[in-house]
Design a protein around this motif. Structure first.
Motif, PDB file in Angstrom:
ATOM      1  N   UNK A  29      43.615  78.077  28.143  1.00 41.46           N
ATOM      2  CA  UNK A  29      43.002  77.292  27.076  1.00 41.46           C
ATOM      3  C   UNK A  29      44.074  76.692  26.174  1.00 41.46           C
ATOM      4  N   UNK A  30      43.741  75.530  25.611  1.00 37.68           N
ATOM      5  CA  UNK A  30      44.647  74.838  24.695  1.00 37.68           C
ATOM      6  C   UNK A  30      44.765  75.625  23.390  1.00 37.68           C
ATOM      7  N   UNK A  31      45.936  75.557  22.789  1.00 39.05           N
ATOM      8  CA  UNK A  31      46.184  76.252  21.529  1.00 39.05           C
ATOM      9  C   UNK A  31      45.225  75.793  20.437  1.00 39.05           C
ATOM     10  N   UNK A  32      44.713  76.757  19.696  1.00 38.02           N
ATOM     11  CA  UNK A  32      43.803  76.460  18.583  1.00 38.02           C
ATOM     12  C   UNK A  32      44.413  76.961  17.280  1.00 38.02           C
ATOM     13  N   UNK A  33      43.847  76.502  16.189  1.00 33.02           N
ATOM     14  CA  UNK A  33      44.313  76.953  14.882  1.00 33.02           C
ATOM     15  C   UNK A  33      44.211  78.476  14.796  1.00 33.02           C
ATOM     16  N   UNK A  34      45.236  79.087  14.231  1.00 35.09           N
ATOM     17  CA  UNK A  34      45.312  80.517  13.971  1.00 35.09           C
ATOM     18  C   UNK A  34      45.586  81.381  15.202  1.00 35.09           C
ATOM     19  N   UNK A  35      45.776  80.773  16.394  1.00 30.54           N
ATOM     20  CA  UNK A  35      46.256  81.564  17.532  1.00 30.54           C
ATOM     21  C   UNK A  35      47.641  82.108  17.188  1.00 30.54           C
ATOM     22  N   UNK A  36      47.901  83.343  17.550  1.00 30.80           N
ATOM     23  CA  UNK A  36      49.152  83.990  17.188  1.00 30.80           C
ATOM     24  C   UNK A  36      50.184  83.886  18.316  1.00 30.80           C
ATOM     25  N   UNK A  37      51.435  83.614  17.917  1.00 27.41           N
ATOM     26  CA  UNK A  37      52.539  83.470  18.865  1.00 27.41           C
ATOM     27  C   UNK A  37      53.739  84.295  18.418  1.00 27.41           C
ATOM     28  N   UNK A  76      47.731  79.080  26.171  1.00 25.99           N
ATOM     29  CA  UNK A  76      48.955  78.557  26.763  1.00 25.99           C
ATOM     30  C   UNK A  76      50.225  78.995  26.038  1.00 25.99           C
ATOM     31  N   UNK A  77      51.283  79.272  26.811  1.00 28.23           N
ATOM     32  CA  UNK A  77      52.618  79.447  26.267  1.00 28.23           C
ATOM     33  C   UNK A  77      53.256  78.074  26.084  1.00 28.23           C
ATOM     34  N   UNK A  78      54.183  77.981  25.123  1.00 25.31           N
ATOM     35  CA  UNK A  78      54.802  76.694  24.836  1.00 25.31           C
ATOM     36  C   UNK A  78      56.292  76.678  25.162  1.00 25.31           C
ATOM     37  N   UNK A  79      56.802  75.487  25.516  1.00 29.37           N
ATOM     38  CA  UNK A  79      58.212  75.318  25.887  1.00 29.37           C
ATOM     39  C   UNK A  79      58.855  74.236  25.027  1.00 29.37           C
ATOM     40  N   UNK A  80      59.996  74.578  24.421  1.00 30.87           N
ATOM     41  CA  UNK A  80      60.821  73.616  23.697  1.00 30.87           C
ATOM     42  C   UNK A  80      61.842  73.059  24.670  1.00 30.87           C
ATOM     43  N   UNK A  81      61.911  71.740  24.827  1.00 31.58           N
ATOM     44  CA  UNK A  81      62.770  71.201  25.881  1.00 31.58           C
ATOM     45  C   UNK A  81      64.083  70.610  25.376  1.00 31.58           C
ATOM     46  N   UNK A  82      64.305  70.634  24.056  1.00 34.32           N
ATOM     47  CA  UNK A  82      65.593  70.176  23.533  1.00 34.32           C
ATOM     48  C   UNK A  82      65.960  70.979  22.302  1.00 34.32           C
TER      49      UNK A  82
END
Length: 217
Positions: free
Chosen positions: A150-158, A118-124
């Motif tokens: 899939x949900x983010x797991x430890x060590x996934x790179x962003x 999954x990509x993540x979004x900051x809303x503020x």
């Protein structure tokens, strides 16, 4: 009498032929198929089922600040953000001899380097200072832009992506400004609205009302 019978038989046969011909001449029109509304799940780049890079305004960290971003197994100790599904560790290094103020704007997208995550979004907006010449880390709790991934797991790179230009997401972020989103129920409410937007739906009147009723910070 015999001729009368022959005439009757001829009339009956003729009538049968006429009726059969009439039936074949009538065209049966097929019942028109009902139109089905199909949502294009790939129209919002980087959201929903799209694997394209998200669109928006390019964002760069201040000069002299480098970053490494990886996934986390949980959101314990997350200092920034209000989501729950995308948990990231933001490791920064200030290569200058002066403290540097960093602003992460609302709408900033953190893009997974794995298209299955999954990509993540900051809303503020989030603002902090990186001390001079030091390494500095923060945990981010973000909302998810890809329900089926899939949900983010430890060590996934962003990596840091753009600030989203999606009008519906902007409307939602404006609606949530100043709202208390630490509660799981309120987080789930906002997350559902984000997923609806990524599928091509605008916020409903009911969603606007319920989100507006979330208590303030």
């Amino acid at each position: 009498m015999k001729k009368l019978i022959q005439l009757f038989v001829w009339l009956a046969c003729s009538l049968t032929v006429i009726i059969a011909a009439a039936r074949h001449s009538v065209r049966i029109r097929p019942t028109p198929k009902a139109s089905v509304l199909k949502l294009n799940m790939d129209t919002k780049k980087g959201m929903g089922n799209s694997v394209a890079f998200p669109t928006g305004t390019a964002y760069k960290l201040p000069k002299g600040i480098s970053s490494e971003i990886s996934g986390m197994a949980d959101n314990k100790g997350c200092e920034l953000g209000a989501g729950s599904l995308v948990k990231l560790r933001l490791a920064l290094r200030n290569k200058t001899q002066q403290p540097v103020m960093v602003t992460l704007p609302a709408g900033l997208i953190f893009v997974s380097q794995d298209e299955n995550i999954q990509n993540g979004l900051l809303i503020r907006d989030e603002v902090f200072v990186v001390p001079a010449g030091e390494a500095f880390s923060l945990n981010l709790a973000l909302f998810c832009l890809n329900e089926e991934r899939a949900v983010t797991k430890a060590k996934d790179k962003y990596k840091i992506g753009p600030v989203s230009d999606d009008a519906d997401l902007k409307a939602l972020m404006e609606l949530t400004q100043g709202k208390e989103l630490k509660d799981e129920h309120y987080q789930a409410m906002v997350q559902k609205a984000i997923w609806d937007i990524t599928k091509g739906f605008a916020l409903t009147a009911a969603q606007n009302r319920t989100i507006a009723l979330i208590p303030g910070i």
